[in-house]
Every structure is written in C-alpha cells, then in structure tokens.
Design an enzyme around this catalytic site. Structure first.
Site, PDB file in Angstrom:
ATOM      1  N   ASP A  32     -14.558   4.838  -8.486  1.00 55.60           N
ATOM      2  CA  ASP A  32     -14.452   4.171  -9.489  1.00 55.60           C
ATOM      3  C   ASP A  32     -15.157   5.210 -10.631  1.00 55.60           C
ATOM      4  O   ASP A  32     -16.258   5.989 -10.396  1.00 55.60           O
ATOM      5  CB  ASP A  32     -15.352   2.936  -9.627  1.00 55.60           C
ATOM      6  CG  ASP A  32     -15.033   1.985 -10.768  1.00 55.60           C
ATOM      7  OD1 ASP A  32     -13.807   2.357 -11.451  1.00 55.60           O
ATOM      8  OD2 ASP A  32     -15.348   0.982 -10.842  1.00 55.60           O
ATOM      9  N   HIS A  49      -7.974  11.296 -13.075  1.00 59.90           N
ATOM     10  CA  HIS A  49      -7.874  10.683 -11.821  1.00 59.90           C
ATOM     11  C   HIS A  49      -7.660  12.032 -11.159  1.00 59.90           C
ATOM     12  O   HIS A  49      -7.816  12.310  -9.907  1.00 59.90           O
ATOM     13  CB  HIS A  49      -6.427  10.189 -11.916  1.00 59.90           C
ATOM     14  CG  HIS A  49      -6.473   8.370 -12.238  1.00 59.90           C
ATOM     15  ND1 HIS A  49      -7.595   7.695 -11.909  1.00 59.90           N
ATOM     16  CD2 HIS A  49      -5.923   7.824 -13.281  1.00 59.90           C
ATOM     17  CE1 HIS A  49      -7.396   6.478 -12.595  1.00 59.90           C
ATOM     18  NE2 HIS A  49      -6.542   6.695 -13.226  1.00 59.90           N
ATOM     19  N   LEU A 143     -12.064  13.084  12.014  1.00 68.10           N
ATOM     20  CA  LEU A 143     -12.101  12.139  11.013  1.00 68.10           C
ATOM     21  C   LEU A 143     -11.044  11.026  11.169  1.00 68.10           C
ATOM     22  O   LEU A 143      -9.765  11.587  10.940  1.00 68.10           O
ATOM     23  CB  LEU A 143     -12.551  12.667   9.970  1.00 68.10           C
ATOM     24  CG  LEU A 143     -12.672  11.943   8.513  1.00 68.10           C
ATOM     25  CD1 LEU A 143     -13.891  11.056   8.550  1.00 68.10           C
ATOM     26  CD2 LEU A 143     -12.706  12.836   7.204  1.00 68.10           C
TER      27      LEU A 143
HETATM   28  C1  IPE Z   1     -11.479  -0.750  -7.603  1.00 63.89           C
HETATM   29  O1  IPE Z   1     -11.694  -0.286  -8.944  1.00 63.89           O
HETATM   30  C2  IPE Z   1     -10.287  -0.127  -7.229  1.00 63.89           C
HETATM   31  C3  IPE Z   1     -10.326   1.094  -6.963  1.00 63.89           C
HETATM   32  C4  IPE Z   1     -11.407   1.764  -6.764  1.00 63.89           C
HETATM   33  C5  IPE Z   1      -9.051   1.627  -6.340  1.00 63.89           C
HETATM   34  P1  IPE Z   1     -11.325  -1.057 -10.233  1.00 63.89           P
HETATM   35  O2  IPE Z   1     -11.734  -0.135 -11.417  1.00 63.89           O
HETATM   36  O3  IPE Z   1     -10.008  -1.325 -10.462  1.00 63.89           O
HETATM   37  O4  IPE Z   1     -11.997  -2.256 -10.255  1.00 63.89           O
HETATM   38  P2  IPE Z   1     -12.406  -3.475 -11.426  1.00 63.89           P
HETATM   39  O5  IPE Z   1     -11.493  -3.619 -12.159  1.00 63.89           O
HETATM   40  O6  IPE Z   1     -13.582  -2.621 -12.256  1.00 63.89           O
HETATM   41  O7  IPE Z   1     -13.207  -4.271 -10.719  1.00 63.89           O
HETATM   42  C1  IPE Z   2     -10.651   5.355 -10.624  1.00 58.30           C
HETATM   43  O1  IPE Z   2     -11.359   4.785 -11.531  1.00 58.30           O
HETATM   44  C2  IPE Z   2     -10.182   4.013  -9.562  1.00 58.30           C
HETATM   45  C3  IPE Z   2      -8.807   3.636  -9.519  1.00 58.30           C
HETATM   46  C4  IPE Z   2      -8.346   2.554  -9.728  1.00 58.30           C
HETATM   47  C5  IPE Z   2      -7.844   4.505  -9.294  1.00 58.30           C
HETATM   48  P1  IPE Z   2     -10.943   3.930 -12.789  1.00 58.30           P
HETATM   49  O2  IPE Z   2      -9.391   4.338 -13.243  1.00 58.30           O
HETATM   50  O3  IPE Z   2     -11.070   2.412 -12.332  1.00 58.30           O
HETATM   51  O4  IPE Z   2     -12.048   4.423 -13.685  1.00 58.30           O
HETATM   52  P2  IPE Z   2     -12.770   3.467 -14.948  1.00 58.30           P
HETATM   53  O5  IPE Z   2     -13.290   2.498 -14.333  1.00 58.30           O
HETATM   54  O6  IPE Z   2     -11.688   3.130 -15.786  1.00 58.30           O
HETATM   55  O7  IPE Z   2     -13.888   4.270 -15.688  1.00 58.30           O
HETATM   56 MG    MG Z   3     -12.621   1.226 -12.619  1.00 57.28          MG
END
Ligand code: IPE
Ligand code: IPE
Ligand code: MG
Length: 249
Positions: A32, A49, A143
C-alpha cells in the site's frame, strides 16, 4: 541470461540480523502507498505503481535468497475496480510488463507463480499471460510466489463453499482441512506474517481465513520505498514475537 540469485548463507542472513530458524515460512504483503508516494512527488498515481513494481522485484528476490517458502502479495483487490478506469488500465499494463520482464528470471531461480483471485474478469491477453507464467513455473520447487489479483477474501470463501457443495460435500461432514483445501491458497504453508505498508492497519479483505494465527507488522514506509532493509526489519520484528497458539508457554 537471467540473473541467478544464490541463497543467503547464515552469515549473510546475520548481516540483516536474521536467523534461519526465526524466519516465517509464509509471508503476506499488503502493498500500500503507491498513490501517496506519487502524490508527494507531484507525479501521476501510475508512476507510484511503477515504483511499487520495482520494490516488488526486490522483495521477491530477497524472499527467494532468504529461503522463505511462500510469499503472497496483494496486487489488486475486488474493491479496486472502484478506482478510475485510467488507473486500472495502467495497473494491468504494468502487470503485463512485469511478467514480460521478470518471467525468465523468476523461472531460472525456481520460483513457482500462482495467481489467486478471479481471473475471469481479465482480458483474454492478460489471462493468457497469467496462465503461461503459472504453467511455465508449475514444476519449480523454490519460492511459491502468489499474486492476489482481483482477489477478495470474502469472495474466496464463498467460492470455496460453492466448490465444496459442487463436490457433493454433505452437511455436517465438512472439516477445517477440507475447507482450507478449497481455498486459492490450498497446499501453501500456514500464513505466519502479514506486513502492511503505508501506515494503514487493516486487512482490506486480504486472507481473512488464513490470517487466523498470523502475526501483523505495520510499517509507515510507502510501498515504493519498501527496501530489503525495511523488509528485513519486518522479519526481525516477527522473530521477536512470541506465538502461543492458545497455549500457556
Ligand atoms: C489494499 O489496498 C489492496 C491492495 C493492496 C491491492 P487499498 O489501498 O485498496 O485498501 P484500502 O482501500 O485503503 O482499504
Ligand atoms: C497500491 O497502493 C495498492 C494497490 C491497490 C495497487 P495504493 O494505490 O492504494 O496507494 P495509496 O493508498 O493511494 O497511497
Ligand atoms: Mg491504498
């Protein structure tokens, strides 16, 4: 020729303050913070990303070298379809690029790829890429690298219930083991550790059943900055935990 990454010796593990006996067998990572990383730099979210993809490359290599048995990363949730179409398209384009660039190296290092989630929603081209990666690495014994894509734990559980019913399971006869074997994660070691980056402290529908006895480590580091050193710190934190599994020690 793809790069081959040797396994760490005990001394190399020690450089990261790690010891083999205290490593988790199966690590889950909720990747995240890509968006926040990009925002801080006034870049589009897709740049975050892309930077996240580089960090992922690092943790897969580190997991392999450290001798971790299974790594499951959360790449796209069933809820992430609520994001703007442009971001979703950029994410899937990156995913194709990831497989294109990485598959030779992953295969050469004995990594076995498994996609967990509902692939039916993806384009034919992406499905073919995912199938090819899984088929090519299916006999590898290194892995287990699981990528959660269009994954939601509630959907996984409902899918498992339906497959048990379809297989003729009788009321009262379903066991925890049977249920576990009906999940996408069937056959993987028990999930020991869940790491979530970017300061959030929730599961967001990731591995709800499998997390029953996992340890949680949260770090404020945004995923693109999740270096091998930060990963090693999370593994050290895991090593410091006392796991009781309900017993008195
Ligand atoms: C969780 O992250 C999903 C992934 C890492 C793929 P999000 O950014 O989508 O989660 P929320 O919305 O903050 O809970
Ligand atoms: C990556 O982080 C997780 C995915 C859902 C691919 P985010 O895109 O959720 O990043 P934030 O939470 O907006 O910073
Ligand atoms: Mg996020």
């Amino acid at each position: 020729m793809p790069n081959i990454y040797p396994k760490f010796t005990d001394a190399e593990l020690k450089e990261f303050s790690l010891s083999r006996e205290a490593l988790p067998r199966h690590v889950g990572v909720i990747m995240d913070g890509n968006g926040r990383w990009a925002k801080k730099r006034l870049l589009p979210r897709s740049a975050g990303h892309r930077a996240g993809m580089e960090a992922l490359r690092g943790i897969v290599r580190f997991s392999h070298s450290a001798g971790i048995e299974a790594l499951t990363v959360y790449a796209f949730s069933t809820e992430n379809w609520k994001r703007p179409r442009t971001e979703i398209d950029a994410l899937f384009a990156l995913l194709e690029e990831y497989f294109h660039k990485e598959i030779d190296e992953l295969d050469a290092n004995g990594v076995r790829i498994r996609i967990i989630g509902d692939e039916a929603a993806f384009s034919g081209k992406l499905r073919d890429i995912l199938e090819a990666a899984q088929n090519r690495t299916v006999k590898n014994t290194g892995l287990c690298f699981n990528i959660a894509l269009n994954y939601g734990s509630r959907a996984e559980i409902v899918h498992a219930v339906n497959s048990l019913i379809e297989s003729g399971a009788k009321s009262g006869e379903v066991t925890e083991e049977m249920f576990d074997s009906s999940l996408y994660t069937s056959g993987l070691p028990e999930l020991d550790l869940i790491i979530r980056t970017a300061g959030e402290q929730r599961l967001s529908n990731f591995l709800l059943w499998q997390a029953a006895y996992a340890e949680f480590v949260f770090t404020d580091t945004l995923f693109p900055d999740f270096s091998r050193e930060v990963y090693a710190d999370c593994l050290c934190e895991f090593a410091r935990r006392t796991r009781r599994f309900g017993k008195v020690l």
